[in-house]
Design a protein around this motif. Structure first.
Motif, mmCIF file in Angstrom:
data_model
loop_
_atom_site.group_PDB
_atom_site.id
_atom_site.type_symbol
_atom_site.label_atom_id
_atom_site.label_comp_id
_atom_site.label_asym_id
_atom_site.label_seq_id
_atom_site.Cartn_x
_atom_site.Cartn_y
_atom_site.Cartn_z
ATOM 1 N N GLY A 24 11.522 -14.299 0.215
ATOM 2 C CA GLY A 24 12.290 -13.197 -0.363
ATOM 3 C C GLY A 24 12.188 -13.197 -1.869
ATOM 4 N N GLY A 25 12.541 -12.073 -2.478
ATOM 5 C CA GLY A 25 12.512 -11.991 -3.934
ATOM 6 C C GLY A 25 13.070 -10.665 -4.405
ATOM 7 N N VAL A 26 13.120 -10.487 -5.709
ATOM 8 C CA VAL A 26 13.895 -9.404 -6.283
ATOM 9 C C VAL A 26 13.058 -8.129 -6.483
ATOM 10 C CG1 VAL A 26 13.496 -9.983 -8.711
ATOM 11 C CG2 VAL A 26 15.652 -8.954 -8.041
ATOM 12 N N MET A 27 13.704 -6.997 -6.259
ATOM 13 C CA MET A 27 13.075 -5.692 -6.461
ATOM 14 C C MET A 27 12.999 -5.366 -7.954
ATOM 15 S SD MET A 27 14.305 -1.997 -4.917
ATOM 16 C CE MET A 27 15.503 -1.638 -6.225
ATOM 17 N N GLU A 32 9.401 -0.274 -8.144
ATOM 18 C CA GLU A 32 9.001 -0.437 -6.743
ATOM 19 C C GLU A 32 10.164 -0.140 -5.813
ATOM 20 O OE1 GLU A 32 7.638 -4.490 -6.662
ATOM 21 O OE2 GLU A 32 9.652 -5.319 -6.632
ATOM 22 N N ILE A 88 12.138 -0.994 -2.053
ATOM 23 C CA ILE A 88 12.440 -2.277 -1.411
ATOM 24 C C ILE A 88 11.283 -2.681 -0.506
ATOM 25 C CG2 ILE A 88 14.163 -3.580 -0.141
ATOM 26 C CD1 ILE A 88 16.162 -1.451 -0.745
ATOM 27 N N GLU A 89 10.629 -1.688 0.108
ATOM 28 C CA GLU A 89 9.498 -2.011 0.969
ATOM 29 C C GLU A 89 8.336 -2.578 0.144
ATOM 30 O OE1 GLU A 89 11.368 0.761 1.496
ATOM 31 O OE2 GLU A 89 12.196 0.085 3.408
ATOM 32 N N LYS A 117 5.317 -7.414 -1.537
ATOM 33 C CA LYS A 117 4.954 -8.224 -2.687
ATOM 34 C C LYS A 117 5.394 -9.677 -2.515
ATOM 35 C CE LYS A 117 7.765 -8.324 -6.125
ATOM 36 N NZ LYS A 117 8.631 -7.902 -7.248
ATOM 37 N N VAL A 118 6.651 -9.879 -2.177
ATOM 38 C CA VAL A 118 7.145 -11.262 -2.117
ATOM 39 C C VAL A 118 6.539 -12.003 -0.923
ATOM 40 C CG1 VAL A 118 9.283 -10.784 -3.353
ATOM 41 C CG2 VAL A 118 9.277 -10.679 -0.872
ATOM 42 N N HIS A 145 3.567 -11.527 0.255
ATOM 43 C CA HIS A 145 2.228 -11.915 -0.149
ATOM 44 C C HIS A 145 2.261 -13.065 -1.159
ATOM 45 C CE1 HIS A 145 -1.673 -11.186 -2.446
ATOM 46 N NE2 HIS A 145 -1.976 -11.770 -1.312
ATOM 47 N N ALA A 146 3.159 -12.953 -2.126
ATOM 48 C CA ALA A 146 3.221 -13.968 -3.180
ATOM 49 C C ALA A 146 3.561 -15.345 -2.605
ATOM 50 C CB ALA A 146 4.254 -13.567 -4.233
ATOM 51 N N LEU A 147 4.459 -15.385 -1.655
ATOM 52 C CA LEU A 147 4.966 -16.678 -1.191
ATOM 53 C C LEU A 147 4.192 -17.246 -0.014
ATOM 54 C CD1 LEU A 147 8.793 -15.879 -1.476
ATOM 55 C CD2 LEU A 147 7.467 -17.410 -2.946
#
Lengths: 224, 224
Positions: A55-58, A62, A64-65, A70-71, A73-75
């Motif tokens: 999870g992560g911040v909007m 962007e 919320i989707e 993004k998060v 993929h990043a994590l």
């Protein structure tokens, strides 16, 4: 006087109360007849050394989707994962640093298609059995997972939402197995088949599964 | 370099991006065999002279659910209304004044239990037939209503979520009528009854409806 009689406090004004928004994604996988959930520990952030769902911040530019993609993929490195909203959580004290509401999603994936790698800022990432979640979980993520699990169970009862949990073509025993393990109940074979055909969501491929005794018929989910 | 490789941008920090949150409640009623939705025009706020579902902004000391109760009461006078989350909308330009995300709820009520009155800051409030929504609707509220309607239809197919739409005790023809009008299809009487009993959610009261030819049996929804 009625506390809410004056509507001034429910207009959106430039100075209306604001808070941060996060997206959290409960990713379920199905391995060896067990439903598993993906948890990780970050090396940075507010609650290190606690297991969390990705999870992560909007950000400002962007939705919320977008943020969820993004998060995730990043994590995890995962890309093009289909996810669905479960619900939004807004308890006042759910984050220690500031007011944060989170929009929770779920995804159903096939773990063998998405091998786990350690991405930057992640110290551990693992699949956990749903019945063996770790004790030290961050924020309200245990509740998020429980709600997402109930959501998947309900969808499974009502519709056929199997995501990547099964291969494209599967046999009825494989499908029944999935239902039994996710719903955590034993199903009668004849009633199960009857219900599946009543739901009218399966399409016979006309082919039989190779290498299995009896060569059971292979089915696909109908495209709606 | 991977755009999302650096995780710094997905941590919740004190200066993380913030936006306002609103709750919007799509209230459905069932009158004269028609599904209706409650819309109002405000005398203040950002889009006057447009029809909207009741909604307003979340404050610092309340959850989104608190906010939904508050705005529904403020704008309609309704109290103790049961509502459920549908989904959260976060398109970047959905509000003209600033970034606002909204959490949408639905409620099912019996209009005769909740007479409409003009509350302060409301210039008009009316029940609209679902198939005759007004042209001039505010923000993305037409989409909110369509999604909430699909949500109710799905719930009706899968579970018996009638809220206040029926009296506590009702006959099977009354229940079938409700289904037919909300799902907008004609149902076979025998199949409908079979499905209802398979769902195992009705309880016979043992009493018959008075004043109706044939005196059909009255049912209640089982308490789960």
């Amino acid at each position: 006087m009625d506390r809410y009689e004056n509507l001034e406090n429910i207009q959106v004004r430039p100075d209306s109360f604001e808070c941060s928004i996060t997206a959290d994604i409960t990713v379920f996988g199905y391995v060896d007849n067990k439903l598993k959930v993906l948890l990780l520990k970050k090396t940075v952030g507010d609650i290190k050394d606690h297991w969390m769902v990705p999870g992560g911040v909007m950000e400002a530019e962007e939705t919320i989707e977008d943020c969820a993609s993004k998060v995730l993929h990043a994590l995890t490195g995962f890309q093009n994962i289909h996810f669905e909203q479960v619900r939004t959580y807004s308890s006042i004290d759910r984050h220690p640093l500031k007011r944060v509401i989170t929009v929770c999603y779920y995804a159903l994936i096939k773990p063998e298609n998405h091998p786990l790698t350690l991405r930057s800022n992640v110290q551990s990432i693992e699949w956990f059995d749903m019945d063996k979640l770790p004790d030290n979980m961050g924020f309200d993520h245990r509740k998020l997972i429980q709600d997402a699990y109930a959501f998947v169970q309900n969808n499974l009862r009502d519709r056929l939402v199997v995501g990547e949990l099964l291969p494209k073509q599967f046999t009825l025993p494989e499908l029944q197995n999935l239902y039994e393990h996710i719903l955590n109940i034993k199903l009668d074979k004849r009633n199960f088949r009857k219900k599946m055909f009543q739901m009218d969501i399966l399409k016979s491929t006309g082919e039989k599964k190779a290498g299995v005794k009896g060569g059971p018929l292979l089915y696909e989910v109908k495209q709606l």
